[in-house]
Design a protein around this motif. Sequence first.
Motif, mmCIF file in Angstrom:
data_model
loop_
_atom_site.group_PDB
_atom_site.id
_atom_site.type_symbol
_atom_site.label_atom_id
_atom_site.label_comp_id
_atom_site.label_asym_id
_atom_site.label_seq_id
_atom_site.Cartn_x
_atom_site.Cartn_y
_atom_site.Cartn_z
ATOM 1 N N VAL A 257 43.368 25.565 64.387
ATOM 2 C CA VAL A 257 41.977 25.774 63.986
ATOM 3 C C VAL A 257 41.457 24.538 63.254
ATOM 4 C CG1 VAL A 257 40.441 27.158 62.538
ATOM 5 C CG2 VAL A 257 42.223 28.278 63.896
ATOM 6 N N ASP A 258 42.248 23.989 62.338
ATOM 7 C CA ASP A 258 41.815 22.804 61.593
ATOM 8 C C ASP A 258 41.469 21.648 62.524
ATOM 9 O OD1 ASP A 258 42.034 23.994 59.138
ATOM 10 O OD2 ASP A 258 43.994 23.121 58.655
ATOM 11 N N ARG A 259 42.353 21.415 63.489
ATOM 12 C CA ARG A 259 42.126 20.290 64.403
ATOM 13 C C ARG A 259 40.850 20.477 65.214
ATOM 14 N NH1 ARG A 259 45.919 18.899 69.646
ATOM 15 N NH2 ARG A 259 44.396 17.606 70.732
ATOM 16 N N VAL A 260 40.610 21.690 65.680
ATOM 17 C CA VAL A 260 39.435 21.930 66.522
ATOM 18 C C VAL A 260 38.155 21.861 65.692
ATOM 19 C CG1 VAL A 260 38.284 23.624 68.004
ATOM 20 C CG2 VAL A 260 40.745 23.217 68.234
ATOM 21 N N VAL A 261 38.181 22.424 64.486
ATOM 22 C CA VAL A 261 36.997 22.318 63.633
ATOM 23 C C VAL A 261 36.691 20.856 63.329
ATOM 24 C CG1 VAL A 261 36.056 22.821 61.349
ATOM 25 C CG2 VAL A 261 37.235 24.613 62.619
ATOM 26 N N ASP A 262 37.701 20.087 63.031
ATOM 27 C CA ASP A 262 37.489 18.657 62.759
ATOM 28 C C ASP A 262 36.886 17.955 63.979
ATOM 29 O OD1 ASP A 262 38.584 19.101 60.279
ATOM 30 O OD2 ASP A 262 40.501 18.112 60.702
ATOM 31 N N ALA A 263 37.346 18.322 65.179
ATOM 32 C CA ALA A 263 36.824 17.708 66.396
ATOM 33 C C ALA A 263 35.374 18.087 66.635
ATOM 34 C CB ALA A 263 37.684 18.116 67.593
ATOM 35 N N ASP B 228 26.141 25.762 78.961
ATOM 36 C CA ASP B 228 25.247 25.152 77.983
ATOM 37 C C ASP B 228 25.842 25.134 76.576
ATOM 38 O OD1 ASP B 228 25.003 28.019 78.148
ATOM 39 O OD2 ASP B 228 23.324 27.882 76.741
ATOM 40 N N VAL B 229 27.011 25.765 76.389
ATOM 41 C CA VAL B 229 27.640 25.840 75.073
ATOM 42 C C VAL B 229 28.978 25.098 75.105
ATOM 43 C CG1 VAL B 229 28.572 27.381 73.306
ATOM 44 C CG2 VAL B 229 26.522 28.050 74.570
ATOM 45 N N ASP B 230 29.234 24.338 74.050
ATOM 46 C CA ASP B 230 30.509 23.650 73.900
ATOM 47 C C ASP B 230 31.550 24.663 73.443
ATOM 48 O OD1 ASP B 230 32.565 21.894 73.484
ATOM 49 O OD2 ASP B 230 31.603 20.762 71.871
ATOM 50 N N VAL B 231 32.518 24.968 74.302
ATOM 51 C CA VAL B 231 33.515 26.007 74.032
ATOM 52 C C VAL B 231 34.873 25.357 73.818
ATOM 53 C CG1 VAL B 231 34.663 28.072 74.925
ATOM 54 C CG2 VAL B 231 32.236 27.675 75.429
ATOM 55 N N ARG B 232 35.525 25.739 72.732
ATOM 56 C CA ARG B 232 36.847 25.196 72.403
ATOM 57 C C ARG B 232 37.830 26.322 72.131
ATOM 58 N NH1 ARG B 232 35.988 19.395 70.821
ATOM 59 N NH2 ARG B 232 33.770 19.094 71.232
ATOM 60 N N LEU B 233 39.094 26.093 72.448
ATOM 61 C CA LEU B 233 40.172 27.024 72.158
ATOM 62 C C LEU B 233 40.977 26.498 70.981
ATOM 63 C CD1 LEU B 233 42.143 29.393 72.760
ATOM 64 C CD2 LEU B 233 43.241 27.890 74.445
ATOM 65 N N ALA B 234 41.286 27.389 70.032
ATOM 66 C CA ALA B 234 42.144 27.054 68.901
ATOM 67 C C ALA B 234 43.129 28.193 68.682
ATOM 68 C CB ALA B 234 41.311 26.813 67.647
ATOM 69 N N PHE B 235 44.205 27.901 67.950
ATOM 70 C CA PHE B 235 45.223 28.901 67.673
ATOM 71 C C PHE B 235 45.478 28.994 66.173
ATOM 72 C CE2 PHE B 235 46.106 27.514 72.010
ATOM 73 C CZ PHE B 235 46.303 28.715 72.676
ATOM 74 N N PRO C 129 25.003 26.742 68.888
ATOM 75 C CA PRO C 129 26.246 26.426 68.178
ATOM 76 C C PRO C 129 27.414 26.314 69.157
ATOM 77 C CG PRO C 129 25.116 28.295 67.170
ATOM 78 C CD PRO C 129 24.422 28.019 68.472
ATOM 79 N N ALA C 130 28.378 25.495 68.784
ATOM 80 C CA ALA C 130 29.623 25.478 69.538
ATOM 81 C C ALA C 130 30.328 26.824 69.361
ATOM 82 C CB ALA C 130 30.517 24.349 69.039
ATOM 83 N N LEU C 131 31.180 27.155 70.307
ATOM 84 C CA LEU C 131 32.014 28.351 70.211
ATOM 85 C C LEU C 131 33.464 27.920 70.068
ATOM 86 C CD1 LEU C 131 32.807 31.347 70.433
ATOM 87 C CD2 LEU C 131 32.653 31.114 72.925
ATOM 88 N N ILE C 132 34.072 28.310 68.960
ATOM 89 C CA ILE C 132 35.502 28.088 68.767
ATOM 90 C C ILE C 132 36.184 29.438 68.918
ATOM 91 C CG2 ILE C 132 37.319 27.275 67.219
ATOM 92 C CD1 ILE C 132 35.230 25.543 65.819
ATOM 93 N N ALA C 133 36.883 29.614 70.018
ATOM 94 C CA ALA C 133 37.585 30.870 70.306
ATOM 95 C C ALA C 133 39.004 30.754 69.760
ATOM 96 C CB ALA C 133 37.605 31.129 71.809
ATOM 97 N N VAL C 134 39.336 31.614 68.817
ATOM 98 C CA VAL C 134 40.600 31.481 68.096
ATOM 99 C C VAL C 134 41.575 32.573 68.530
ATOM 100 C CG1 VAL C 134 41.709 31.430 65.837
ATOM 101 C CG2 VAL C 134 39.423 30.457 66.124
ATOM 102 N N ALA C 135 42.662 32.150 69.146
ATOM 103 C CA ALA C 135 43.709 33.075 69.577
ATOM 104 C C ALA C 135 44.830 33.103 68.543
ATOM 105 C CB ALA C 135 44.250 32.650 70.942
ATOM 106 N N HIS C 136 45.710 34.074 68.681
ATOM 107 C CA HIS C 136 46.784 34.254 67.710
ATOM 108 C C HIS C 136 47.784 33.110 67.749
ATOM 109 C CE1 HIS C 136 50.482 35.853 65.927
ATOM 110 N NE2 HIS C 136 49.745 36.752 65.315
ATOM 111 N N GLY C 137 48.254 32.782 68.939
ATOM 112 C CA GLY C 137 49.309 31.780 69.087
ATOM 113 C C GLY C 137 50.672 32.429 69.247
ATOM 114 N N SER C 138 51.567 31.741 69.956
ATOM 115 C CA SER C 138 52.893 32.291 70.229
ATOM 116 C C SER C 138 53.835 31.161 70.629
ATOM 117 C CB SER C 138 52.802 33.308 71.374
ATOM 118 O OG SER C 138 54.082 33.712 71.810
#
Length: 256
Positions: free
Chosen positions: A61-67, A46-53, A15-24
């Motif tokens: 988060v919405d944009r990264v999940v859509d991507a 070997d894993v597709d890693v994405r950052l979202a806030f 699975p892809a990894l979507i790492a979700v930070a708080h944002g500031s």
Amino acid sequence: MRDAAIPRSARTDRPALIAVAHGSRDPRSAATMAAVVAAVASARPDVDVRLAFLDLSVPSVDRVVDAVAAQGHTHAVVAPLLLGSAFHARIDLPALLDAARARHARLRLTQADVLGPDPRLVDALRDRVRRTLDPEPGPRRIGVAVAAVGSSNAAANTRTAAVARRLAAETGWLTEICYATTEPTLDAATARLRARGADRVLVAPWFLAPGLLTDRLASAAPDLAHADVIGAHPALTDVVWDRYGTAYANTLALTA
């Protein structure tokens, strides 16, 4: 961390990894979390890693999940880069993921556990404090005010207080917990440490990244040394991948 598309030939069935930070609104926070997730991605090419806030920073988060869905993934583990299990982890993020599931019926989204007071992160906090200590001659009684965000949830604050107790058990330092948004305050923690015999008091921010609250703590005690935030420490990378692995294994068990 990759925003660009990954060729299908380079993908695995992980699975892809979507790492979700708080944002500031503070750009230092987003830059630090980008460095954290870059280190996470480097550990597992070997894993597709994405950052979202969750808020205030991009991408959302919405944009990264859509991507991730557009990339063709059928499963993504969403790992909250949060030290506590409060509103964002229990309410905010699950609501965002429920909405995303409605948009992407073919994409399984599995929320991992928060980072929490993991012993490895306490070790990282210890490392940050040690880098701040001045090599002064003679015995010193070190006092450390472990400064966290704080929560309106008393149980969450109790869990966070365990960080200070573990740090004391590991190092022999005197420790007290304090919070940037609730009591006990940094001033109160400092006074308690002095009363307990500390002749050298430092502040250890239980934060992943710098921002408004760490600045508030620094302003509240400008005469004290303040250790760095946890940031892109190897221990944080390990904990994120553990959360990913546990969430993935639990998903496999449920579908077996």
